[in-house]
Write an enzyme that holds these catalytic residues in place. Structure first.
Site, mmCIF file in Angstrom:
data_model
loop_
_atom_site.group_PDB
_atom_site.id
_atom_site.type_symbol
_atom_site.label_atom_id
_atom_site.label_comp_id
_atom_site.label_asym_id
_atom_site.label_seq_id
_atom_site.Cartn_x
_atom_site.Cartn_y
_atom_site.Cartn_z
ATOM 1 N N ASP A 130 0.854 -1.179 0.000
ATOM 2 C CA ASP A 130 0.000 0.000 0.000
ATOM 3 C C ASP A 130 0.894 1.234 0.000
ATOM 4 O OD1 ASP A 130 -1.364 2.316 1.315
ATOM 5 O OD2 ASP A 130 -3.082 0.964 1.293
ATOM 6 N N TYR A 188 3.556 9.859 -0.963
ATOM 7 C CA TYR A 188 4.676 9.340 -0.189
ATOM 8 C C TYR A 188 6.001 9.527 -0.932
ATOM 9 C CZ TYR A 188 0.911 6.799 2.239
ATOM 10 O OH TYR A 188 -0.228 6.446 2.912
ATOM 11 N N LYS A 211 -2.604 5.799 -4.290
ATOM 12 C CA LYS A 211 -3.657 6.770 -3.972
ATOM 13 C C LYS A 211 -3.553 8.035 -4.823
ATOM 14 C CE LYS A 211 -3.463 5.124 0.808
ATOM 15 N NZ LYS A 211 -2.160 4.403 0.715
ATOM 16 N N HIS A 214 -7.162 9.871 -1.633
ATOM 17 C CA HIS A 214 -6.389 9.934 -0.400
ATOM 18 C C HIS A 214 -7.115 10.688 0.716
ATOM 19 C CE1 HIS A 214 -1.925 9.571 0.874
ATOM 20 N NE2 HIS A 214 -2.707 9.462 1.923
ATOM 21 N N SER A 246 -10.316 7.142 1.306
ATOM 22 C CA SER A 246 -9.602 7.193 2.573
ATOM 23 C C SER A 246 -9.978 8.480 3.302
ATOM 24 C CB SER A 246 -8.093 7.147 2.333
ATOM 25 O OG SER A 246 -7.371 7.147 3.547
ATOM 26 N N ASN A 247 -10.091 8.381 4.611
ATOM 27 C CA ASN A 247 -10.377 9.537 5.468
ATOM 28 C C ASN A 247 -11.741 10.170 5.195
ATOM 29 O OD1 ASN A 247 -7.693 9.633 6.840
ATOM 30 N ND2 ASN A 247 -6.995 9.987 4.734
ATOM 31 N N TYR A 266 -5.801 2.424 9.629
ATOM 32 C CA TYR A 266 -4.369 2.747 9.695
ATOM 33 C C TYR A 266 -4.087 3.366 11.059
ATOM 34 C CZ TYR A 266 -5.391 7.708 8.418
ATOM 35 O OH TYR A 266 -5.848 8.995 8.370
ATOM 36 N N GLY A 267 -2.812 3.384 11.450
ATOM 37 C CA GLY A 267 -2.485 3.821 12.797
ATOM 38 C C GLY A 267 -3.098 2.901 13.830
ATOM 39 N N THR A 313 -2.180 6.517 17.321
ATOM 40 C CA THR A 313 -2.060 7.620 16.386
ATOM 41 C C THR A 313 -0.607 7.926 16.030
ATOM 42 O OG1 THR A 313 -2.701 9.917 15.995
ATOM 43 C CG2 THR A 313 -1.953 9.380 18.197
#
Length: 301
Positions: free
Chosen positions: A75, A80, A109, A142, A191-192, A241-242, A246
Site C-alpha cells: 500500500d 509518499y 492513492k 487519499h 480514505s479519510n 491505519y495507525g 495515532t
C-alpha cells in the site's frame, strides 16, 4: 530502521501461507468489488496483519526484503514519493522469480491536488509509470479535500493557510470509475471519508461502482464504532491505519497525550495472556470487523 516523519507505505500480509488477501475470483473468497478487501484465513492459519514503516532512503531495500519475506500487499501513494522505489523492487523480484504480478495486490492513492476530472487519469498514469505496472489492484482517493493543482503537494497562501480547490469529489469519482472500466485499476476506494461524505458519494446519481473500502485512523483510543457500523451496512470494508495508536506528529498531536501501547490495562491483559501487545490489539481489531494496518519500524519485528 528509524521511522520517517510522514506516512510512507504499508505492506501486508507477512506470509501468504498464513493469510490470503482475496482478489476478484479467488477460490473461497469474495470478489474485491463485492466485499472489498476481505482477508480470509487459510486452513489452520491465523489471520494477522503486519505493517512496515521505513524512511524514504530505505524504501527500495525494505520493499525487496518484504517481498522476499512473503509480503504480497503493498500500500503506497503518490504523496509518499516512493512509488519509483516500490516499482523497482517489484520488478526486480518478478525478474528474479520471487513473485508473479498476479500474486501481488498493489494499492496507491490519488492525491488531493489532482481531483479535477481532467487531472485524475494523468495522475494515475504517472503512478503506473512510477510503479512500472499496467494496472493497480486498488486506487484510492487519499483525502476528501481537493487542493489547488500545482507542483506543491501542500499548497498554502502567504499566511500559511491551505489553498483548496472548488471540485466536487463526486466528479472525481466518475473519472475513477472510467479508469476502472479501462482496466487501469481493478477496484476503487476512499480514505479519510466520514459518514456524510460516504453517504453523499453512495447517493450520487448514476453511481456505477461504490468504494470497496475506506481507510481511516482507527484504534482503541479512536474506535470509529459508528463509522464502522455504517460501512458494514453498506458492505464497505473499514481499513484501520495507525492501528497501534495515532501517528504522534508534533504538528497535529499533543505530545502529552497517552500512548496506546503503554496503556496499563492493555499491557496487563497482554501479560496475563502471554500475548505480544501489538498482536493483542490487532486481534481486537479483527474481532470487530476491522482490517488493521499497524506499522512497525524495526526490521526484527
Amino acid at each position: 530502521m528509524m521511522a520517517t516523519s510522514f506516512l510512507p507505505w504499508d505492506l501486508a500480509p507477512i506470509n501468504p501461507k498464513r493469510v490470503s488477501l482475496c482478489s476478484p475470483g479467488s477460490p473461497g473468497t469474495h470478489s474485491v468489488d463485492k466485499a472489498g478487501l476481505e482477508i480470509r484465513n487459510m486452513p489452520g492459519s491465523a489471520s494477522r496483519v503486519l505493517g512496515l514503516k521505513v524512511p524514504k532512503s530505505k524504501s527500495l531495500e525494505a520493499a525487496c526484503l518484504a517481498l522476499e519475506a512473503g509480503y504480497r500487499h503493498i500500500d503506497t501513494a503518490y504523496a509518499y514519493h516512493i512509488e519509483e522505489e516500490i516499482g523497482q523492487a517489484i520488478q526486480s523480484k518478478i525478474k528474479a522469480g520471487v513473485v508473479k504480478r498476479e500474486d501481488l495486490f498493489i494499492t496507491t492513492k490519488l492525491w488531493c491536488t489532482c481531483f479535477r476530472p481532467e487531472l485524475v487519469k494523468p495522475a494515475l498514469e504517472k503512478s503506473l509509470k512510477n510503479l512500472q505496472l499496467d494496472y493497480v489492484d486498488l486506487y484510492i482517493m487519499h483525502y476528501p479535500v481537493p487542493m489547488k493543482p500545482g507542483d506543491n503537494d501542500f499548497p498554502v497562501d502567504e499566511q500559511g493557510k491551505s489553498l483548496l480547490d472548488i471540485v466536487d469529489f463526486c466528479d472525481t469519482w466518475e473519472v475513477l470509475e472510467k479508469c476502472k472500466d479501462a482496466g487501469l485499476v481493478k477496484s476503487i476506494g476512499v480514505s479519510n471519508f466520514n459518514h456524510r461524505q460516504l453517504e453523499r458519494l453512495l447517493n450520487k446519481p448514476g453511481l456505477k461502482y461504490k468504494p470497496v473500502c475506506n481507510q481511516v485512523e482507527c484504534h482503541l483510543y479512536l474506535n470509529q464504532s459508528k463509522l464502522l457500523d455504517y460501512c458494514k451496512s453498506k458492505d464497505i470494508v473499514l481499513v484501520a491505519y495507525g492501528a497501534l495508536g495515532t501517528q504522534r506528529y508534533k504538528e497535529w498531536v499533543d505530545q502529552n497525550s497517552p500512548v496506546l501501547l503503554n496503556d496499563p490495562v492493555l499491557c496487563d491483559v497482554a501479560k496475563k495472556n502471554s500475548e505480544a501487545l501489538p498482536w493483542l490489539h490487532s486481534d481486537t481489531c479483527f474481532s470487530v470487523g476491522l482490517r488493521p494496518w499497524p506499522r512497525v519500524s524495526k526490521r526484527m519485528r
